[in-house]
Design a protein around this motif. Structure first.
Motif, PDB file in Angstrom:
ATOM      1  N   HIS A  62     -44.260  27.788  38.702  1.00 49.58           N
ATOM      2  CA  HIS A  62     -44.183  27.363  40.101  1.00 49.58           C
ATOM      3  C   HIS A  62     -43.534  28.501  40.889  1.00 49.58           C
ATOM      4  O   HIS A  62     -42.343  28.761  40.757  1.00 49.58           O
ATOM      5  CB  HIS A  62     -43.370  26.077  40.234  1.00 49.58           C
ATOM      6  N   LEU A  63     -44.322  29.176  41.696  1.00 45.49           N
ATOM      7  CA  LEU A  63     -43.880  30.404  42.339  1.00 45.49           C
ATOM      8  C   LEU A  63     -43.148  30.176  43.658  1.00 45.49           C
ATOM      9  O   LEU A  63     -42.915  31.134  44.395  1.00 45.49           O
ATOM     10  CB  LEU A  63     -45.068  31.348  42.503  1.00 45.49           C
ATOM     11  N   GLU A  64     -42.754  28.936  43.916  1.00 46.25           N
ATOM     12  CA  GLU A  64     -41.833  28.676  45.022  1.00 46.25           C
ATOM     13  C   GLU A  64     -40.441  28.326  44.502  1.00 46.25           C
ATOM     14  O   GLU A  64     -39.570  27.968  45.262  1.00 46.25           O
ATOM     15  CB  GLU A  64     -42.365  27.563  45.929  1.00 46.25           C
ATOM     16  N   ASP A  65     -40.269  28.429  43.213  1.00 46.72           N
ATOM     17  CA  ASP A  65     -38.955  28.231  42.613  1.00 46.72           C
ATOM     18  C   ASP A  65     -38.024  29.323  43.145  1.00 46.72           C
ATOM     19  O   ASP A  65     -38.392  30.504  43.161  1.00 46.72           O
ATOM     20  CB  ASP A  65     -39.087  28.331  41.090  1.00 46.72           C
ATOM     21  N   GLU A  66     -36.830  28.951  43.566  1.00 44.10           N
ATOM     22  CA  GLU A  66     -35.901  29.930  44.168  1.00 44.10           C
ATOM     23  C   GLU A  66     -35.535  31.056  43.212  1.00 44.10           C
ATOM     24  O   GLU A  66     -35.185  32.152  43.633  1.00 44.10           O
ATOM     25  CB  GLU A  66     -34.635  29.240  44.707  1.00 44.10           C
TER      26      GLU A  66
END
Length: 191
Positions: A62-66
């Motif tokens: 998940h490439l919106e993970d901080e």
């Protein structure tokens, strides 16, 4: 493997599931906040629970993970190589890239995966970006793409979401609840 699938978008899931075995990149696209990521997780759950695919054959990021803010393509490649070396165990890889538009040059990375693992990979992507048009996506991947335009919940899904069964005849209290839901949709959910 347990994913909270408290609401399943059956129409989309059945379309995605029917194309799982094709050698195309499956892209779930359109606007933000229409449950594309949720659909990816539903697909993963289907693979594990219905198709009996081993978890080691599933790569999900998940490439919106901080923790992945400002990740570069080279770092994504390193994560991929780590997966191949330490987790991947058998023939087919199911690779899920959620919100991939957050990485520069992601198209080249995905194309290299498709070309290098052609018979051994199924690629699923969620993508929400106006920088690249759908027609350009198809060209970028040399026509090996199946794109699902995921829309907001339709009214029948909203009724299901609110525990209202679709019937031919409704009582007056059911009609009142449907009207209330309809007004809520018009006021808060619709474009």
């Amino acid at each position: 493997f347990n994913i909270n699938l408290w609401f399943i978008r059956k129409n989309y899931l059945s379309k995605i599931v029917s194309s799982i075995w094709s050698n195309t990149i499956k892209i779930l696209s359109w606007i933000r906040r229409v449950w594309k990521s949720h659909l990816l997780k539903q697909t993963i759950s289907h693979l594990i629970n219905e198709e009996k695919i081993n978890l080691s054959n599933i790569f999900y990021i998940h490439l919106e993970d901080e923790r992945l803010i400002n990740i570069q393509t080279t770092q994504l490649r390193e994560i991929w190589e780590e997966y191949l070396q330490n987790y991947y165990k058998s023939w087919v890889i199911y690779a899920f890239f959620d919100e991939i538009q957050n990485i520069t040059w992601w198209e080249k990375f995905i194309r290299s995966l498709q070309e290098n693992f052609w018979e051994n990979i199924q690629i699923f992507i969620t993508w929400s970006n106006s920088n690249l048009l759908s027609s350009e996506l198809v060209t970028e991947f040399r026509w090996r793409v199946y794109e699902y335009f995921v829309t907001p919940l339709d009214f029948s899904e909203i009724l299901t979401f609110n525990d209202i069964k679709i019937e031919k005849v409704y009582s007056s209290s059911q009609k009142w609840k449907i009207k209330w839901v309809f007004n809520e949709v018009l006021q808060y959910w619709s474009f």
